[in-house]
Motif scaffolding. Structure first.
Motif, PDB file in Angstrom:
ATOM      1  N   PRO A  33       0.786  -1.186  -0.051  1.00 26.94           N
ATOM      2  CA  PRO A  33      -0.082  -0.039  -0.013  1.00 26.94           C
ATOM      3  C   PRO A  33       0.818   1.415   0.128  1.00 26.94           C
ATOM      4  CG  PRO A  33      -0.630  -1.617   1.524  1.00 26.94           C
ATOM      5  CD  PRO A  33       0.503  -2.050   1.319  1.00 26.94           C
ATOM      6  N   LYS A  34       0.190   2.352  -0.657  1.00 23.13           N
ATOM      7  CA  LYS A  34       1.265   3.508  -0.410  1.00 23.13           C
ATOM      8  C   LYS A  34       1.681   4.065   0.662  1.00 23.13           C
ATOM      9  CE  LYS A  34       0.563   7.994  -2.757  1.00 23.13           C
ATOM     10  NZ  LYS A  34      -0.255   9.096  -3.647  1.00 23.13           N
ATOM     11  N   ALA A  35       0.611   3.665   1.886  1.00 23.03           N
ATOM     12  CA  ALA A  35       1.219   4.103   3.112  1.00 23.03           C
ATOM     13  C   ALA A  35       2.583   3.515   3.599  1.00 23.03           C
ATOM     14  CB  ALA A  35       0.077   3.642   4.126  1.00 23.03           C
ATOM     15  N   GLN A  36       2.808   2.198   3.209  1.00 20.65           N
ATOM     16  CA  GLN A  36       4.165   1.728   3.353  1.00 20.65           C
ATOM     17  C   GLN A  36       5.056   1.739   2.234  1.00 20.65           C
ATOM     18  OE1 GLN A  36       1.256  -0.319   4.255  1.00 20.65           O
ATOM     19  NE2 GLN A  36       1.532   0.879   6.113  1.00 20.65           N
ATOM     20  N   ALA A  37       5.022   2.652   1.025  1.00 21.39           N
ATOM     21  CA  ALA A  37       5.710   2.647  -0.087  1.00 21.39           C
ATOM     22  C   ALA A  37       7.152   3.576   0.303  1.00 21.39           C
ATOM     23  CB  ALA A  37       4.985   3.213  -1.173  1.00 21.39           C
ATOM     24  N   PHE A  38       7.134   4.406   0.784  1.00 21.72           N
ATOM     25  CA  PHE A  38       8.024   5.217   1.228  1.00 21.72           C
ATOM     26  C   PHE A  38       9.317   4.333   1.982  1.00 21.72           C
ATOM     27  CE2 PHE A  38      11.054   8.001   3.985  1.00 21.72           C
ATOM     28  CZ  PHE A  38      11.441   8.739   2.944  1.00 21.72           C
ATOM     29  N   ASP A  39       8.455   3.662   3.080  1.00 20.47           N
ATOM     30  CA  ASP A  39       9.424   2.868   3.606  1.00 20.47           C
ATOM     31  C   ASP A  39      10.079   1.739   2.905  1.00 20.47           C
ATOM     32  OD1 ASP A  39       8.842   4.287   6.079  1.00 20.47           O
ATOM     33  OD2 ASP A  39       7.717   2.712   6.998  1.00 20.47           O
ATOM     34  N   ILE A  40       9.634   1.045   2.052  1.00 23.16           N
ATOM     35  CA  ILE A  40      10.071   0.151   1.206  1.00 23.16           C
ATOM     36  C   ILE A  40      11.091   0.798   0.303  1.00 23.16           C
ATOM     37  CG2 ILE A  40       9.663  -1.248  -0.945  1.00 23.16           C
ATOM     38  CD1 ILE A  40       8.760  -2.825   1.528  1.00 23.16           C
ATOM     39  N   LEU A  41      11.103   1.953  -0.390  1.00 21.39           N
ATOM     40  CA  LEU A  41      11.834   2.783  -1.203  1.00 21.39           C
ATOM     41  C   LEU A  41      13.109   3.047  -0.253  1.00 21.39           C
ATOM     42  CD1 LEU A  41      12.419   3.957  -4.012  1.00 21.39           C
ATOM     43  CD2 LEU A  41      11.225   6.193  -2.880  1.00 21.39           C
ATOM     44  N   LEU A  42      12.803   3.388   0.869  1.00 17.01           N
ATOM     45  CA  LEU A  42      14.092   3.869   1.613  1.00 17.01           C
ATOM     46  C   LEU A  42      14.846   2.359   2.363  1.00 17.01           C
ATOM     47  CD1 LEU A  42      15.662   6.014   3.237  1.00 17.01           C
ATOM     48  CD2 LEU A  42      14.253   5.728   5.066  1.00 17.01           C
ATOM     49  N   PHE A  43      14.147   1.534   2.424  1.00 14.21           N
ATOM     50  CA  PHE A  43      14.764   0.131   2.587  1.00 14.21           C
ATOM     51  C   PHE A  43      15.450  -0.293   1.676  1.00 14.21           C
ATOM     52  CE2 PHE A  43      14.626  -4.563   2.743  1.00 14.21           C
ATOM     53  CZ  PHE A  43      15.166  -4.743   3.970  1.00 14.21           C
ATOM     54  N   ALA A  44      15.126  -0.197   0.242  1.00  7.79           N
ATOM     55  CA  ALA A  44      15.788  -0.538  -0.839  1.00  7.79           C
ATOM     56  C   ALA A  44      17.008   0.259  -1.128  1.00  7.79           C
ATOM     57  CB  ALA A  44      14.762  -0.462  -2.145  1.00  7.79           C
ATOM     58  N   GLN A  45      16.949   1.727  -0.905  1.00  8.49           N
ATOM     59  CA  GLN A  45      18.134   2.604  -1.070  1.00  8.49           C
ATOM     60  C   GLN A  45      19.028   2.173   0.008  1.00  8.49           C
ATOM     61  OE1 GLN A  45      18.956   5.472   1.336  1.00  8.49           O
ATOM     62  NE2 GLN A  45      20.615   5.959  -0.225  1.00  8.49           N
ATOM     63  N   ARG A  46      18.624   1.760   1.247  1.00 10.40           N
ATOM     64  CA  ARG A  46      19.710   1.425   2.166  1.00 10.40           C
ATOM     65  C   ARG A  46      20.271   0.208   2.058  1.00 10.40           C
ATOM     66  NH1 ARG A  46      16.575   3.964   7.506  1.00 10.40           N
ATOM     67  NH2 ARG A  46      17.214   6.173   6.945  1.00 10.40           N
ATOM     68  N   ASN A  47      19.638  -0.770   1.152  1.00  7.15           N
ATOM     69  CA  ASN A  47      20.043  -1.932   1.068  1.00  7.15           C
ATOM     70  C   ASN A  47      20.161  -2.262  -0.468  1.00  7.15           C
ATOM     71  OD1 ASN A  47      20.141  -3.176   4.179  1.00  7.15           O
ATOM     72  ND2 ASN A  47      18.110  -2.004   3.734  1.00  7.15           N
ATOM     73  N   PRO A  48      20.991  -1.577  -1.223  1.00 11.11           N
ATOM     74  CA  PRO A  48      21.006  -1.689  -2.691  1.00 11.11           C
ATOM     75  C   PRO A  48      21.446  -2.997  -3.197  1.00 11.11           C
ATOM     76  CG  PRO A  48      22.804  -0.329  -2.207  1.00 11.11           C
ATOM     77  CD  PRO A  48      21.890  -0.502  -0.714  1.00 11.11           C
ATOM     78  N   LYS A  49      22.243  -3.871  -2.581  1.00 10.38           N
ATOM     79  CA  LYS A  49      22.842  -5.020  -3.016  1.00 10.38           C
ATOM     80  C   LYS A  49      21.679  -6.011  -3.171  1.00 10.38           C
ATOM     81  CE  LYS A  49      26.889  -7.461  -3.775  1.00 10.38           C
ATOM     82  NZ  LYS A  49      27.708  -6.980  -4.835  1.00 10.38           N
ATOM     83  N   SER A  50      20.824  -6.029  -2.081  1.00 16.90           N
ATOM     84  CA  SER A  50      19.630  -7.108  -2.118  1.00 16.90           C
ATOM     85  C   SER A  50      18.381  -6.295  -2.742  1.00 16.90           C
ATOM     86  CB  SER A  50      19.369  -7.510  -0.789  1.00 16.90           C
ATOM     87  OG  SER A  50      19.089  -6.198   0.137  1.00 16.90           O
ATOM     88  N   CYS A  51      18.374  -5.192  -2.812  1.00 12.40           N
ATOM     89  CA  CYS A  51      17.035  -4.550  -3.354  1.00 12.40           C
ATOM     90  C   CYS A  51      17.289  -3.612  -4.312  1.00 12.40           C
ATOM     91  CB  CYS A  51      16.309  -3.992  -2.243  1.00 12.40           C
ATOM     92  SG  CYS A  51      16.051  -4.890  -1.031  1.00 12.40           S
TER      93      CYS A  51
END
Length: 264
Positions: free
Chosen positions: A44-62
C-alpha cells in the motif's frame, strides 16, 4: 508451442507473459534469453516510502529497476502487460503471514498499491553460462535455492528484516570468473556477498532452503552466495504490513529490458 529448454530461451518476454497470463506455472530460470527478469514487492502507498528507503539503504539485495505508481498495472518494463497477471505465480501476505500463492492477483488489487520492480540474479546467469560456468538449478531442472541469513539489513521506518541470499555451486577454479562476471551487473545484485562456509551466514543446512529447491553440490564445487531480491519479502514477513504481494520465489517478471542494459 513446445516448451523444451531451447524454446523457452527463445520465447520473447511478451509471449512468456502471455503464457503465464493464460495459466502456465513454472520457474523462469532460463526463459527469454537476453532479457532481464525481476522480483516484485507490492505494498500500500502508506508503506511505499519505507520500502523505497529500505531498498535505498540495502541496494545489494534490493536494486530497484522500476516503480509503478499507486494503482498502475503496467509500465515500460512490461509494455502492454499487466503486473497482476503476467507472472507465473505470486505470494500474498496479510499482516506478515502468507495467505495465498495465486497465479493472478486481480482479486487482491487495490488502487493504492505501489509496485516495486527489483533486479534479479537470473539476469546474469546467461553471462555465467557464456563464461563456461554451469548453473546447477538449470541443469537439475529445479528452482534456485534461497536462504534467510543471520545478516541484518539496514532498517527503514517500519520495515526491517534479514538478508536473503541465492546460492549457486561453482567449481573452485572458476570462482574468480564468477565474481568478475557478476560484478559487472550491479543493478541485479552484482558480485557475491559470500563464498564458502554457509554457517558464517547463519545457514545450517544447504539441503533445506527457505525458498526454492535444494541442488546437488558436486565434489570440488563451492557454494557461492548472492544477495537476493526475496529480501523484501522476508522483511514483509517480519515487519507485518497489512498487505503485501510479491512474486513466488523463482517465478519472476520477465521484462522487456535487455540484460545488456544493466551491464557496466
Amino acid at each position: 508451442m513446445s516448451l523444451e529448454a531451447v524454446s523457452r530461451a527463445e520465447i520473447t518476454p511478451a509471449e512468456a507473459r502471455r503464457l503465464f497470463r493464460d495459466g502456465l506455472v513454472t520457474p523462469t530460470a532460463g526463459w527469454s534469453a537476453g532479457y532481464a527478469q525481476a522480483n516484485l514487492i507490492i505494498v500500500p502507498k502508506a508503506q511505499a516510502f519505507d520500502i523505497l528507503l529500505f531498498a535505498q539503504r540495502n541496494p545489494k539485495s534490493c536494486p530497484i529497476l522500476g516503480v509503478l505508481d499507486a494503482g498502475e498495472t503496467s509500465g515500460p518494463l512490461l509494455a502492454g502487460g499487466d503486473i497482476r497477471t503476467d507472472l507465473p505465480r505470486y505470494t500474498v501476505y496479510v499482516d506478515g503471514e502468507k495467505v495465498a500463492d495465486p497465479t493472478d492477483i486481480t482479486e487482491y488489487w487495490r488502487d493504492d498499491l505501489v509496485t516495486f520492480i527489483v533486479g534479479c540474479s537470473f539476469t546474469f546467469e546467461a553471462a555465467l553460462q557464456e563464461g563456461g560456468i554451469r548453473i546447477a538449478h538449470i541443469d537439475q531442472g529445479t528452482n534456485v535455492p534461497m536462504y534467510r541469513t543471520s545478516v541484518r539489513c539496514e532498517p527503514a521506518g517500519e520495515i526491517s528484516g534479514p538478508l536473503v541470499v541465492s546460492m549457486r555451486p561453482v567449481p573452485a577454479s572458476q570462482i574468480p570468473d564468477a565474481v568478475r562476471i557478476t560484478a559487472r551487473y550491479p543493478a541485479v545484485h552484482g558480485a557475491p556477498v559470500h563464498i564458502g562456509n554457509p554457517e558464517e551466514l547463519g545457514i545450517s543446512d544447504l539441503s533445506r532452503p527457505d525458498f526454492g529447491d535444494p541442488v546437488e553440490i558436486p565434489e570440488g564445487y563451492v557454494p557461492v552466495f548472492w544477495a537476493c531480491g526475496v529480501t523484501p519479502q522476508a522483511a514483509v514477513m517480519e515487519s507485518k504490513p497489512s498487505l503485501a504481494i510479491g512474486h513466488a520465489p523463482g517465478h519472476m517478471l520477465i521484462t522487456d529490458a535487455r540484460d545488456s542494459s544493466y551491464l557496466v
